[in-house]
Design a protein around this motif. Structure first.
Motif, PDB file in Angstrom:
ATOM      1  N   GLY A 189      36.629  11.985  35.432  1.00 23.04           N
ATOM      2  CA  GLY A 189      37.222  10.665  35.255  1.00 23.04           C
ATOM      3  C   GLY A 189      38.006  10.148  36.451  1.00 23.04           C
ATOM      4  N   TYR A 190      37.929  10.843  37.592  1.00 25.96           N
ATOM      5  CA  TYR A 190      38.650  10.391  38.780  1.00 25.96           C
ATOM      6  C   TYR A 190      37.759   9.525  39.667  1.00 25.96           C
ATOM      7  CZ  TYR A 190      42.172  13.888  37.660  1.00 25.96           C
ATOM      8  OH  TYR A 190      43.139  14.614  37.034  1.00 25.96           O
ATOM      9  N   ASN A 191      38.348   8.522  40.297  1.00 21.76           N
ATOM     10  CA  ASN A 191      37.717   7.854  41.428  1.00 21.76           C
ATOM     11  C   ASN A 191      37.892   8.786  42.615  1.00 21.76           C
ATOM     12  OD1 ASN A 191      37.327   5.351  39.954  1.00 21.76           O
ATOM     13  ND2 ASN A 191      39.566   5.198  40.069  1.00 21.76           N
ATOM     14  N   ALA A 192      36.789   9.174  43.240  1.00 20.29           N
ATOM     15  CA  ALA A 192      36.902  10.189  44.283  1.00 20.29           C
ATOM     16  C   ALA A 192      36.255   9.730  45.571  1.00 20.29           C
ATOM     17  CB  ALA A 192      36.266  11.487  43.816  1.00 20.29           C
ATOM     18  N   ILE A 193      36.875  10.086  46.698  1.00 18.31           N
ATOM     19  CA  ILE A 193      36.250   9.840  48.004  1.00 18.31           C
ATOM     20  C   ILE A 193      36.390  11.073  48.891  1.00 18.31           C
ATOM     21  CG2 ILE A 193      36.498   7.327  48.068  1.00 18.31           C
ATOM     22  CD1 ILE A 193      38.922   7.714  49.903  1.00 18.31           C
ATOM     23  N   ILE A 194      35.398  11.236  49.757  1.00 18.11           N
ATOM     24  CA  ILE A 194      35.467  12.259  50.796  1.00 18.11           C
ATOM     25  C   ILE A 194      35.918  11.549  52.063  1.00 18.11           C
ATOM     26  CG2 ILE A 194      34.133  13.882  52.183  1.00 18.11           C
ATOM     27  CD1 ILE A 194      32.198  14.057  49.720  1.00 18.11           C
ATOM     28  N   LEU A 195      37.086  11.944  52.587  1.00 13.29           N
ATOM     29  CA  LEU A 195      37.580  11.259  53.783  1.00 13.29           C
ATOM     30  C   LEU A 195      36.990  11.838  55.043  1.00 13.29           C
ATOM     31  CD1 LEU A 195      41.284  10.151  53.832  1.00 13.29           C
ATOM     32  CD2 LEU A 195      39.191   8.839  53.641  1.00 13.29           C
ATOM     33  N   THR A 196      36.849  13.163  55.088  1.00 14.87           N
ATOM     34  CA  THR A 196      36.254  13.772  56.271  1.00 14.87           C
ATOM     35  C   THR A 196      35.858  15.213  55.992  1.00 14.87           C
ATOM     36  OG1 THR A 196      36.513  14.231  58.637  1.00 14.87           O
ATOM     37  CG2 THR A 196      38.461  14.543  57.265  1.00 14.87           C
ATOM     38  N   SER A 197      34.797  15.660  56.667  1.00 16.82           N
ATOM     39  CA  SER A 197      34.461  17.083  56.672  1.00 16.82           C
ATOM     40  C   SER A 197      34.681  17.646  58.084  1.00 16.82           C
ATOM     41  CB  SER A 197      33.014  17.287  56.223  1.00 16.82           C
ATOM     42  OG  SER A 197      32.126  16.519  57.014  1.00 16.82           O
ATOM     43  N   PHE A 198      35.412  16.900  58.901  1.00 19.67           N
ATOM     44  CA  PHE A 198      35.691  17.295  60.289  1.00 19.67           C
ATOM     45  C   PHE A 198      37.184  17.513  60.519  1.00 19.67           C
ATOM     46  CE2 PHE A 198      31.732  14.919  60.467  1.00 19.67           C
ATOM     47  CZ  PHE A 198      30.974  15.601  61.400  1.00 19.67           C
ATOM     48  N   LEU A 199      37.925  17.768  59.442  1.00 16.75           N
ATOM     49  CA  LEU A 199      39.387  17.819  59.572  1.00 16.75           C
ATOM     50  C   LEU A 199      39.829  18.859  60.598  1.00 16.75           C
ATOM     51  CD1 LEU A 199      41.922  16.529  58.255  1.00 16.75           C
ATOM     52  CD2 LEU A 199      42.031  18.532  56.779  1.00 16.75           C
ATOM     53  N   GLU A 200      40.706  18.461  61.506  1.00 16.16           N
ATOM     54  CA  GLU A 200      41.305  19.417  62.430  1.00 16.16           C
ATOM     55  C   GLU A 200      42.675  18.917  62.838  1.00 16.16           C
ATOM     56  OE1 GLU A 200      39.442  19.742  66.317  1.00 16.16           O
ATOM     57  OE2 GLU A 200      38.437  17.840  66.043  1.00 16.16           O
ATOM     58  N   GLY A 201      43.427  19.793  63.529  1.00 12.08           N
ATOM     59  CA  GLY A 201      44.779  19.438  63.963  1.00 12.08           C
ATOM     60  C   GLY A 201      45.763  20.489  63.492  1.00 12.08           C
TER      61      GLY A 201
END
Lengths: 452, 452
Positions: free
Chosen positions: A301-313
């Motif tokens: 029941g959530y609105n979901a998004i993938i922001l990135t699969s390249f996260l670094e830092g």
């Protein structure tokens, strides 16, 4: 794959932790080597199906491979192809072969992250085996993280000790994984497409679990079945860049310098006929897990998004940015409307300045906890898909707006624990550690914001 | 507001810079004090309209205020209300009063960030003026960043020197802006709602430009017309937390200790009748600018999202995360499909370790440039809405996948410039600085990914 301390997490973080756990578990399940092979490789009669590939098995079937998850992949392949398999050798980390039940595929133990003689012997046997392949045969290759070190086969007269020295120097030099692999491919007889070269003209089906951010197939385990766009010249430049030209063994420097002059064959390049019957397929990756998690979040029941699969830092700073997006959803209902799940994948880093215990996921989450202090209905979690975060027995951690308030009531100052790289001790005291145990796979980390 | 070196940026970064510039300019325009007042405050006959407020002017109209943008706001108010204004005093930074053309509102010069005697005199005059107000009168209050220091009115027998000492200690202590303002409100006769208290029962219309991330109205210029939820006890705790209890002047410590015991009146709290005719409206803010930028991006044909208006963290690490989201769009067309614009607002920080010149926006963008090296069709920009990034004459910078390649061709190593906090020098050599000149407003920073 299950999160083992579900009840404890729900007690500490409330009902919203239940959904968070289900979503994280879905990501782990999609990364599981056994499940991933079962989902991808199908057998109907004498025909093998891998996604859009359909190959009739007229000749023999061989299975080879290397990597930390490749033992479990071998189990799955046997469970599907059974007696169709004629022979196989898969290289697994030392001390793990007896974990897997295989009959027809031989599990060969070797070492990582520093390659060893047993790795060379295993790789030689693999190469001998694939050279026997004929046009009607099928080779199944099982590649996963660690495969590069587990399956070393130095070119020419380079010894494994010299190769070890090279790997060691590269790992300490600050070179990126891409740069390390470019060099390794150019002193290898099996990487950078050479395995496929030796298997030609058989059909090659390579099943790959990606532990490299962005899934560049030629980089995962140094791409034994993948065309290599890099050159001897690139390898030479990298050694120069990190000041290693005079430090690497002279045989290696000599081999690469000769290669630059054209004295050794280049790795098989994109477009080569060698790859005309090679099917490389990524069966598990950060990206695949994130997609599974998104689907699960939607179904809850959530609105979901993938922001990135390249996260670094730097983990703690990434935690600040993650929290800033959580606040935006709470206040302005964007970039996605509540109830919301935001997913990030990749791998952050930790610059160690203190003397505590922790891991990049726990540190990211502790930093985020400080930023969301007092906010309602928000949960932030981050775990390593291998189940081992840094130098701890936890996979990561999970927090909400109450976490820091709870700590402060017990006179525990989260800032101090963060400064001391002591996130594990913080969460031991305050609660929120996520335990999965070692998962036997690695597709990097999953980070999640969940807002009710 | 215009970006002054448009042609140069388009030459260096290509056509995509044109759209990026238009979008950034839209954000600056929405933050412009004059435009923002004109858009919000309307006059029809003898009725004043501010959004959903409609107030008939039966009595007199006074205008007061303080802040770095309040002079320009005063010009706009005069241009709308003209001779309806009976009297006004607005406090502006020293040396700036003659920039503005006003006839009926007196611009009073004072000092910031350290408050001065002239600030006290201005604030006293404002308080005298508003005490004259009757039920039928209307008070227009113009608040913007810097208002807190420009309009000081210490409580009781606290001197301005003592107040200066307090501000100085707080600014150096590492206390957050929220904490600093909590203390300031409790040694003030004008902040924390006291201005509204003194104007009661007139109608008060407060037009606010927000320079505080998240727009908490009680924090902007210490909220002279806003209910104050904080207490003497909170102020006391903050002094304790930063070890300032024994370092602040004894009059201040004494006043706050007496306040904790109930000897002084608390600031007017939420729900007080004092606020029954007070209308606080944020007319410009990071959030409002981001929304304008999103609309502009849409009109230029981009799919646009606002990721956060709460951005914080170490600039170079935030740059990594911004780049990781850019890569996701390039590779996976999410979280938003190409052509895409992603907007971030807030304010990052820089930990200075080197000896170079730069600013948080330039450093964020230089770090991002390293991460997007070689990628096509992506542009990343970040600017301070005040037009002054760090210790430079630029507002920020703009890069694409070619920026680092261009630098490397000239033997300029971006990593070295980043390590030395020398982003300004890097961009001076390689191109990409964004110049606006001082904009006379501040709604924090705008960061943008633009992908063709």
């Amino acid at each position: 794959m299950r999160i083992k301390n579900r009840d404890e997490l729900v007690e500490v973080l409330g009902e919203k932790a239940e959904n968070a756990i289900e979503i994280l578990e879905e990501g782990l399940k999609a990364a599981d080597p056994y499940e991933a092979v079962l989902k991808t490789l199908k057998l109907k009669g004498s025909e093998v199906f891998v996604r859009d590939l359909r190959a009739e098995v007229k000749g023999r079937v061989f299975v080879v491979g290397a990597g930390k998850a490749s033992g479990r992949m071998a189990e799955a392949v046997e469970s599907i192809l059974g007696e169709l398999i004629n022979e196989g050798i898969v290289i697994v980390p030392r001390g793990t072969a007896n974990r897997y039940k295989v009959k027809r595929i031989h599990l060969w133990e070797a070492d990582h992250p520093i390659p060893s003689k047993s790795g060379v012997e295993g790789a030689s046997r693999i190469l001998e085996l694939v050279r026997e392949l004929k046009e009607d045969d099928v080779l199944i290759v099982l590649i996963s993280g660690g495969g590069s070190a587990l399956m070393p086969l130095p070119a020419n007269d380079i010894s494994i000790e010299e190769k070890q020295k090279l790997t060691d120097l590269l790992l300490k030099s600050g070179a990126s994984i891409e740069e390390i692999n470019t060099v390794r491919k150019h002193v290898s007889r099996i990487k950078g497409g050479w395995l496929a070269y030796n298997a030609y003209p058989a059909t090659v089906v390579s099943l790959i679990i990606s532990d490299v951010v962005g899934d560049p197939m030629n980089m995962i385990a140094s791409g034994p079945t993948v065309p290599d766009p890099t050159t001897f010249k690139d390898a030479y430049k990298i050694l120069t860049k990190y000041g290693l030209l005079d430090r690497v063994p002279s045989t290696i420097r000599g081999y690469i310098e000769e290669g630059v002059k054209g004295a050794h064959p280049e790795t098989p390049k994109p477009g080569s006929k060698v790859f005309s019957k090679v099917y490389n397929t990524i069966i598990a990756s950060n990206n695949i897990s994130l997609s599974a998690m998104k689907k699960k979040a939607n179904s809850l029941g959530y609105n979901a998004i993938i922001l990135t699969s390249f996260l670094e830092g730097e983990a703690r700073e990434v935690g600040s940015v993650v929290a800033s997006i959580g606040k935006e959803i709470l206040v302005h209902d964007r970039p996605v409307k509540k109830p919301a799940v935001v997913l990030f994948g990749g791998e952050t880093t930790v610059t160690i300045r203190g003397h505590g215990r922790g891991g990049r996921n726990q540190e990211l989450v502790l930093s985020a906890a400080i930023k969301i202090k007092g906010l309602k209905d928000i949960l932030i979690a981050s775990i390593g898909s291998d189940g081992i975060d840094g130098v701890t027995d936890a996979a990561g951690a999970m927090v909400d707006g109450e976490t820091v308030l709870r700590a402060e009531r017990e006179n525990i100052d989260p800032e101090q624990y963060l400064l001391n790289n002591d996130s594990y001790t913080f969460f031991k005291k305050v609660g929120g550690l996520v335990y999965t145990g070692p998962t036997g796979t690695n597709v990097n980390d999953f980070t999640m914001i969940l807002i009710k």
